[in-house]
Design a protein around this motif. Structure first.
Motif, short mmCIF file in Angstrom:
data_model
loop_
_atom_site.label_atom_id
_atom_site.label_comp_id
_atom_site.label_asym_id
_atom_site.label_seq_id
_atom_site.Cartn_x
_atom_site.Cartn_y
_atom_site.Cartn_z
N MET A 1 106.70 79.34 93.88
CA MET A 1 105.24 79.89 94.27
C MET A 1 105.36 81.08 94.50
SD MET A 1 103.25 76.68 96.09
CE MET A 1 103.85 76.99 97.69
N VAL B 1 94.99 83.45 92.80
CA VAL B 1 96.05 83.31 93.62
C VAL B 1 96.27 81.85 94.45
CG1 VAL B 1 97.78 84.18 95.28
CG2 VAL B 1 96.64 85.90 93.60
N THR C 1 98.44 78.30 94.04
CA THR C 1 99.29 78.14 94.99
C THR C 1 98.88 76.86 95.72
OG1 THR C 1 98.71 80.32 95.80
CG2 THR C 1 100.34 79.23 97.17
N THR D 1 103.16 84.01 92.55
CA THR D 1 102.23 85.10 93.23
C THR D 1 102.83 86.59 93.12
OG1 THR D 1 102.16 83.35 94.85
CG2 THR D 1 101.30 85.34 95.65
N GLN E 1 101.54 87.65 89.68
CA GLN E 1 100.28 87.96 89.77
C GLN E 1 99.72 89.19 90.40
OE1 GLN E 1 97.53 84.10 90.79
NE2 GLN E 1 99.75 83.44 91.10
N PHE E 2 100.56 89.43 91.39
CA PHE E 2 100.20 90.71 91.97
C PHE E 2 100.55 92.02 91.22
CE2 PHE E 2 99.29 88.69 96.17
CZ PHE E 2 98.33 89.21 96.77
#
Lengths: 294, 442
Positions: free
Chosen positions: A276, A219, A223, A280, A283-284
């Motif tokens: 972004m 992550v 970023t 994110t 991804q989570f």
């Protein structure tokens, strides 16, 4: 019975968190708010009037084919640098964790690249990769097409990816090493006694146990690659050749600070923020499921 | 004995600080660094030593861009310096703002009579408003020249620099045939081949008098002679007559010229000093005016560099100091000092005459620099040659540069490249026009 420490006086608690809230407000919400406002207006650089234009700035940003190119390049840059820097960081961390000969020295040295500021690293790499003066100069003499980041966009992109990954691998290394050293030695010793080879221990014990760190690094790497790539691009390629290395953050800098198009740059930075956030979130949502926190 | 000494020392210090306190301090921010930044500091010191009423504090901001950005940020926070140096492309934004004190007003208010006609027309018109009045003071000024290696040209039987583009390409061919690997160095810079080219050959780069007559101007460098010159340059590149030299390739054009790798370059006269200092020993070289197109009468070239602006929001005393400083740097001996220590040219006729009378241009290493003035004075200034006043010009320069890079890498044809650069530049211009909707060009 509930066991929870609380302050009897609510205001005291408030007073304690006030400095933090102020900091966050001054350094995050205020600038973000200003950027939001500028993104919907046309701001004159020296002040003196700004006109409300609704979503015009965003429309213009999305209508620009070069901007979409820039998004794709930034995603490619993020994927490549995250892969490279994490792979190298992990490799070095595993090697150091094994306590090979001289690992104390390496442990220190491997962290250094992260301490080098991006423009300095970029300057060094620009020299290293210069077709006429750098490491490839002998090969370039034979065949000028072999390496020429000043004209070949792919070469230029490769160059900034390598430079960024070199620097960022050091950052990954710190975290991976810390995570590896937090694994109880007894687990590893037990498997060693059972006859597991080094690689087997890495894949079956160490890597599964550090997945939370792995996820965190993923992550953060992605970023950061959107934000920190600026200094390297600025020194090494100026976004060129053509627009081959014009990443989102560099375009924001150029349009805003060099071109004085504050509103266009503000709109772009809002878009970057959204990209972004979405990345994110995904991804989570999808990768974190595979992570096991002990 | 000792105590007496201390008392004297203390007294001295007190008078010194008292004197210092009486002086009005004001700030100047500039964008020059290294050698040039050092010379600016010396100019400031000379001013401070020349009188006892004011003290200028000069601070380098690291680059032209930074000077501009920092001045904007400071101005918005009402903490701006009294004087700021703004580079050519930053002129229009400031001109359209209310952030500055016009140069004429500043000098008149403070009782200085300036002969505004003394400025070299090609320099003053670049920074002046549509009525031809200066709002800022031209400071470090240059123009583009052709640098040529005399030794190499002697080998092909030439004792003079080429005067036309056609002749230039012929010479480059001859140089190549004579065994020179890199006849001419180039770095994608649009300043000599687009901006200077337009003025010297009297062709507009944009409608509405290069933008001087209105913000609704359109960029038009995808037509006619521009296409031709880029095509010839591309062909020369394909034939190996022109080599790309940028920091990415390992050497800048100036380095490549000074170490005799490349025999010709088009660059600012401000590099004259650098070439002198870094040239290979015994190398014979000179500068010449940029070539024209065959059969075209030569017109004046454009000034490059930066000018000094007085910003709003300062006290009368500080403005008095600023006016005194502007008056100081306009003196002929200041011009001599400045031009001797940098490659920049004098901005006034009297400064130039003074330097000529001092014999400045007669001997190496300064000989040849008078050609820059000749280039600026080649003709009376007209609509196509007074300057380029386009909004977002930094972005437009970048679009051109990006297009040229793609053209030279064979990614697009010359026409495609220029068309897309012009189209994108016009988007920038329209946005700029909208940003300043309702504003008239002063």
């Amino acid at each position: 019975m509930e066991k929870r420490a609380t302050f009897a006086m609510g205001w005291l608690g408030m007073a304690f968190i006030l400095p933090q809230i102020l900091l966050v407000f001054i350094f995050f919400y205020w600038p973000t708010g200003a950027a939001m406002f500028w993104a919907f207006t046309l701001e004159r650089p020296w002040g003196g009037g700004n006109e409300w234009v609704g979503f015009d700035n965003f429309r213009q940003v999305f209508a620009d084919r070069a901007y979409w190119g820039s998004i794709i390049r930034s995603l490619m840059f993020a994927a490549s640098t995250a892969t490279l820097s994490m792979a190298f960081g992990l490799l070095l961390a595993v090697a150091c964790d094994r306590g090979l000969k001289g690992y104390q020295a390496f442990r220190t040295v491997f962290v250094w690249p992260y301490a080098v500021v991006a423009p300095a690293a970029a300057l060094a790499f620009r020299f290293i990769f210069a077709p006429e003066a750098g490491i490839f100069s002998a090969l370039v003499k034979q065949n000028p097409e072999f390496w020429n980041p000043a004209q070949n966009g792919y070469h230029a992109m490769t160059m900034i990816i390598i430079c960024y990954s070199w620097k960022y691998a050091a950052y990954c290394f710190i975290f991976f090493l810390a995570a590896l050293q937090a694994i109880p030695r007894s687990v590893i010793e037990a498997s060693a006694l059972d006859g597991a080879s080094v690689l087997r221990r890495v894949f079956d014990i160490q890597l599964p146990l550090i997945t939370p760190t792995f996820f965190f690094m993923l992550v953060i790497s992605i970023t950061d690659s959107f934000q920190d790539s600026f200094g390297i691009v600025d020194v090494m390629t100026d976004g060129g050749p053509g627009k081959a290395t014009e990443l989102l953050v560099y375009k924001i800098y150029f349009d805003g600070f060099r071109g004085l198009d504050y509103s266009g740059a503000a709109a772009q930075s809002i878009v970057l923020m959204l990209i972004m956030m979405v990345l994110t979130f995904f991804q989570f949502r999808y990768i974190e499921r595979r992570v096991h926190y002990s | 004995m000792k105590s007496k000494f201390l008392i004297t020392l203390a007294a001295l210090l007190m008078t010194a600080t008292a004197q210092a306190a009486e002086r009005v301090k004001f700030e100047m921010w500039h964008g020059l660094t290294g050698d040039l930044g050092g010379v600016v500091d010396q100019v400031c010191k000379r001013f401070n030593d020349s009188q006892s009423d004011y003290e200028i504090i000069c601070t380098s901001q690291g680059s032209y861009d930074n000077a501009l950005q920092n001045a904007i940020a400071a101005y918005r926070a009402k903490k701006n310096p009294t004087i700021v140096q703004i580079f050519d492309a930053g002129t229009l934004d400031l001109l359209l703002s209310e952030a500055y004190v016009p140069a004429r007003k500043l000098m008149a208010d403070n009782g200085y009579k300036i002969n505004w006609d003394d400025y070299i027309p090609a320099i003053s018109n670049y920074y002046a408003n549509s009525k031809g009045e200066l709002n800022s003071f031209p400071f470090n000024s240059s123009t583009a020249m052709m640098y040529w290696n005399k030794d190499a040209f002697a080998k092909i039987g030439k004792t003079e620099a080429p005067k036309t583009w056609e002749e230039t390409f012929d010479s480059l061919k001859a140089l190549k045939a004579a065994g020179y690997e890199c006849p001419m160095a180039w770095n994608y810079d649009t300043w000599p081949i687009m901006e200077q080219f337009s003025a010297i050959n009297n062709i507009p780069v944009a409608t509405k008098g290069n933008g001087y007559q209105g913000l609704d101007t359109e960029f038009i460098v995808n037509k006619g002679k521009y296409v031709d010159v880029i095509k010839s340059l591309k062909k020369a590149y394909d034939d190996g007559l022109v080599k790309i030299k940028t920091p990415d390739t390992g050497a800048t054009i100036v380095q490549a010229f000074a170490n005799t790798d490349c025999q010709v370059m088009l660059s600012s006269i401000a590099d004259h000093g650098t070439v002198s200092k870094t040239q290979k020993p015994d190398m014979k070289w000179d500068v010449a005016m940029l070539p024209t197109l065959a059969g075209v009468e030569r017109h004046n070239s454009l000034v490059g560099g930066a000018s000094l602006w007085a910003l709003q929001g300062k006290s009368d005393a500080e403005y008095k100091g600023a006016a005194a400083f502007f008056n100081f740097i306009a003196q002929p001996d200041s011009a001599l000092f400045w031009s001797t220590n940098t490659g920049y040219i004098p901005v006034t006729k009297s400064g130039f005459e003074f330097m000529k009378a001092q014999g400045f241009y007669d001997k190496a290493p300064y000989k040849g620099r008078e050609l820059a003035i000749a280039s600026l004075n080649a003709s009376p200034v007209n609509e196509n040659t007074r300057g380029i006043r386009l909004g977002g010009f930094v972005q437009i320069r970048k679009e051109m540069r990006d297009a040229l890079t793609d053209i030279f890498a064979n990614k697009v044809s010359v026409e495609e490249g220029l068309n897309s650069a012009v189209e994108r530049s016009n988007v920038v211009l329209r946005k700029f026009e909208k940003t300043y909707a309702g504003k008239m060009l002063p």
